[in-house]
Design an enzyme around this catalytic site. Structure first.
Site, PDB file in Angstrom:
ATOM      1  N   GLU A  93     -24.582  78.714 -27.082  1.00 11.48           N
ATOM      2  CA  GLU A  93     -25.948  78.427 -27.503  1.00 11.48           C
ATOM      3  C   GLU A  93     -26.860  78.194 -26.308  1.00 11.48           C
ATOM      4  O   GLU A  93     -28.007  78.642 -26.299  1.00 11.48           O
ATOM      5  CB  GLU A  93     -26.000  77.191 -28.423  1.00 11.48           C
ATOM      6  CG  GLU A  93     -27.445  76.828 -28.768  1.00 11.48           C
ATOM      7  CD  GLU A  93     -27.600  75.761 -29.828  1.00 11.48           C
ATOM      8  OE1 GLU A  93     -26.628  75.074 -30.158  1.00 11.48           O
ATOM      9  OE2 GLU A  93     -28.730  75.633 -30.329  1.00 11.48           O
TER      10      GLU A  93
ATOM     11  N   ASP B  14     -20.778  76.652 -29.856  1.00  5.19           N
ATOM     12  CA  ASP B  14     -21.919  75.740 -30.014  1.00  5.19           C
ATOM     13  C   ASP B  14     -21.467  74.395 -29.446  1.00  5.19           C
ATOM     14  O   ASP B  14     -20.623  73.714 -30.031  1.00  5.19           O
ATOM     15  CB  ASP B  14     -22.343  75.594 -31.483  1.00  5.19           C
ATOM     16  CG  ASP B  14     -23.697  74.898 -31.594  1.00  5.19           C
ATOM     17  OD1 ASP B  14     -24.100  74.235 -30.621  1.00  5.19           O
ATOM     18  OD2 ASP B  14     -24.344  75.014 -32.652  1.00  5.19           O
TER      19      ASP B  14
ATOM     20  N   ILE C 283     -22.913  71.518 -29.114  1.00  2.99           N
ATOM     21  CA  ILE C 283     -23.179  70.438 -30.089  1.00  2.99           C
ATOM     22  C   ILE C 283     -23.971  71.070 -31.231  1.00  2.99           C
ATOM     23  O   ILE C 283     -25.131  71.453 -31.044  1.00  2.99           O
ATOM     24  CB  ILE C 283     -24.030  69.277 -29.514  1.00  2.99           C
ATOM     25  CG1 ILE C 283     -23.409  68.671 -28.249  1.00  2.99           C
ATOM     26  CG2 ILE C 283     -24.217  68.189 -30.581  1.00  2.99           C
ATOM     27  CD1 ILE C 283     -24.258  67.549 -27.610  1.00  2.99           C
ATOM     28  N   ASP C 284     -23.373  71.202 -32.389  1.00  2.00           N
ATOM     29  CA  ASP C 284     -24.136  71.615 -33.567  1.00  2.00           C
ATOM     30  C   ASP C 284     -24.550  70.331 -34.291  1.00  2.00           C
ATOM     31  O   ASP C 284     -23.700  69.497 -34.610  1.00  2.00           O
ATOM     32  CB  ASP C 284     -23.302  72.499 -34.497  1.00  2.00           C
ATOM     33  CG  ASP C 284     -24.148  72.978 -35.663  1.00  2.00           C
ATOM     34  OD1 ASP C 284     -25.179  73.626 -35.412  1.00  2.00           O
ATOM     35  OD2 ASP C 284     -23.803  72.667 -36.817  1.00  2.00           O
TER      36      ASP C 284
ATOM     37  N   THR D 193     -27.610  68.724 -33.002  1.00  2.00           N
ATOM     38  CA  THR D 193     -28.105  68.012 -31.809  1.00  2.00           C
ATOM     39  C   THR D 193     -29.025  66.850 -32.168  1.00  2.00           C
ATOM     40  O   THR D 193     -28.995  65.802 -31.523  1.00  2.00           O
ATOM     41  CB  THR D 193     -28.858  69.010 -30.889  1.00  2.00           C
ATOM     42  OG1 THR D 193     -27.955  70.052 -30.553  1.00  2.00           O
ATOM     43  CG2 THR D 193     -29.320  68.348 -29.616  1.00  2.00           C
TER      44      THR D 193
ATOM     45  N   ASP E  63     -23.679  78.724 -34.739  1.00  2.00           N
ATOM     46  CA  ASP E  63     -23.658  77.681 -35.774  1.00  2.00           C
ATOM     47  C   ASP E  63     -22.573  77.968 -36.817  1.00  2.00           C
ATOM     48  O   ASP E  63     -21.939  77.045 -37.323  1.00  2.00           O
ATOM     49  CB  ASP E  63     -24.999  77.602 -36.525  1.00  2.00           C
ATOM     50  CG  ASP E  63     -26.177  77.232 -35.640  1.00  2.00           C
ATOM     51  OD1 ASP E  63     -26.027  76.337 -34.805  1.00  2.00           O
ATOM     52  OD2 ASP E  63     -27.261  77.839 -35.799  1.00  2.00           O
TER      53      ASP E  63
HETATM   54  C1  IPD Z   1     -28.937  73.274 -36.148  1.00  2.00           C
HETATM   55  C2  IPD Z   1     -28.077  72.664 -37.218  1.00  2.00           C
HETATM   56  C3  IPD Z   1     -28.882  72.397 -38.472  1.00  2.00           C
HETATM   57  C4  IPD Z   1     -29.541  73.641 -38.986  1.00  2.00           C
HETATM   58  C5  IPD Z   1     -30.393  74.266 -37.909  1.00  2.00           C
HETATM   59  C6  IPD Z   1     -29.540  74.548 -36.673  1.00  2.00           C
HETATM   60  P1  IPD Z   1     -28.398  72.813 -33.565  1.00  2.00           P
HETATM   61  O1  IPD Z   1     -28.179  73.587 -34.996  1.00  2.00           O
HETATM   62  O2  IPD Z   1     -26.986  73.493 -37.530  1.00  2.00           O
HETATM   63  O3  IPD Z   1     -28.089  71.898 -39.526  1.00  2.00           O
HETATM   64  O4  IPD Z   1     -30.344  73.321 -40.094  1.00  2.00           O
HETATM   65  O5  IPD Z   1     -30.883  75.482 -38.451  1.00  2.00           O
HETATM   66  O6  IPD Z   1     -30.345  75.121 -35.678  1.00  2.00           O
HETATM   67  O7  IPD Z   1     -29.782  73.136 -33.111  1.00  2.00           O
HETATM   68  O8  IPD Z   1     -28.207  71.370 -33.841  1.00  2.00           O
HETATM   69  O9  IPD Z   1     -27.314  73.399 -32.712  1.00  2.00           O
END
Ligand code: IPD
Length: 262
Positions: free
Chosen positions: A67, A83, A85-86, A88, A210
């Site tokens: 990412e 990813d 940290i998913d 964040t 993700d």
């Molecule tokens: C996000 C998370 C979130 C989702 C967003 C993503 P990130 O990823 O998965 O649940 O609703 O669309 O972008 O930015 O925390 O890696």
């Protein structure tokens, strides 16, 4: 394949331990990305660096898509999708729903996936054709749940124009289902679905990193993962649920045209 899964799990555990140790003092150091609400912490970058180093030490030449660092070219048919940290924003606020997500793709097909929800103390794993697991427990998604009884998770993008449409769509879905959840991590949403803690999930705009690992966890639990109108899952749209509920939710969502932005 077991070798890929073991390596991915070891690396995801190491990254998760590092994040847990450093979060209390370092999670507030942030920069913004696509919009003022889209943040990256210094620890997102540290986690991705650690993962890249460990992958390349074990398998020099493999490609890595992350990412934060984009795609590093390589020779092999193997691509790691990371990813660091998913979730964040959850990480930033001290909410427990964030995860390190690592998938291994061979010739374009994800064969192994690990989602380490470190603050929950849960590591989800899946290997293609070999099931989805939470520790020693084999995961199975819920089945036979009608739309009106379904607990449905979704998420929202970071841009105002996308959120405006996502708000319209969720307003139309809410009266037709048991309830809506917005957990803040796509990877954990898909793993929760695999564990039977949610019945369905949909979202526009999520990225490969993700859903790559958690998508395999979900499908190996028996769920169907795809896009709209028979298309494969993609950043345009992701929909996941057991067969039957998948089609019911699809038929509610498709006429709402949820792939548009305002
Ligand atoms: C996000 C998370 C979130 C989702 C967003 C993503 P990130 O990823 O998965 O649940 O609703 O669309 O972008 O930015 O925390 O890696």
């Amino acid at each position: 394949m077991t070798g890929f899964l073991r390596l991915a799990e070891d690396i995801a555990r190491e990254a998760g331990d590092m994040l847990l140790a450093k979060r209390p003092t370092m999670s507030g150091e942030i920069e913004t990305k696509s919009s003022p609400t889209d943040v990256v912490t210094i620890l997102d970058k540290a986690s991705e660096e650690l993962i890249r180093e460990r992958v390349l030490a074990a398998r020099p030449g493999d490609r890595i898509l992350g990412e934060e660092g984009g795609e590093a070219p390589g020779e092999s048919d193997v691509r790691w999708i990371v990813d660091p940290i998913d979730g964040t924003v959850n990480f930033l606020y001290g909410l427990p729903d964030w995860a390190v997500s690592i998938a291994v793709e061979v010739n374009g097909q994800v064969v192994a996936g690990v989602v380490n929800a470190a603050q929950r103390g849960e590591v989800y794993t899946a290997a293609l054709g070999e099931g989805a697991w939470l520790g020693g427990e084999r995961l199975r998604c819920t089945t036979g749940v009608p739309l009106a009884q379904a607990l449905v998770a979704t998420g929202f993008g970071y841009s105002v124009s996308r959120r405006a449409v996502q708000g319209e769509v969720v307003a139309a879905v809410l009266p037709r289902v048991r309830d809506i959840r917005r957990g803040g991590s796509c990877a954990i949403d898909l793993c929760s679905l695999a564990a039977g803690r949610l019945d369905a999930y949909y979202e526009r705009g999520i990225n490969h990193w993700d859903f790559a690992a958690a998508g395999l966890v979900a499908t190996e639990s028996g769920a169907r993962l795809g896009g709209l109108h028979g298309r494969p899952v993609s950043p345009d749209f992701a929909l996941c649920a057991a067969p039957g509920l998948f089609e019911e939710l699809h038929d509610l969502l498709a006429p709402l045209d949820p792939e548009r932005d305002a």
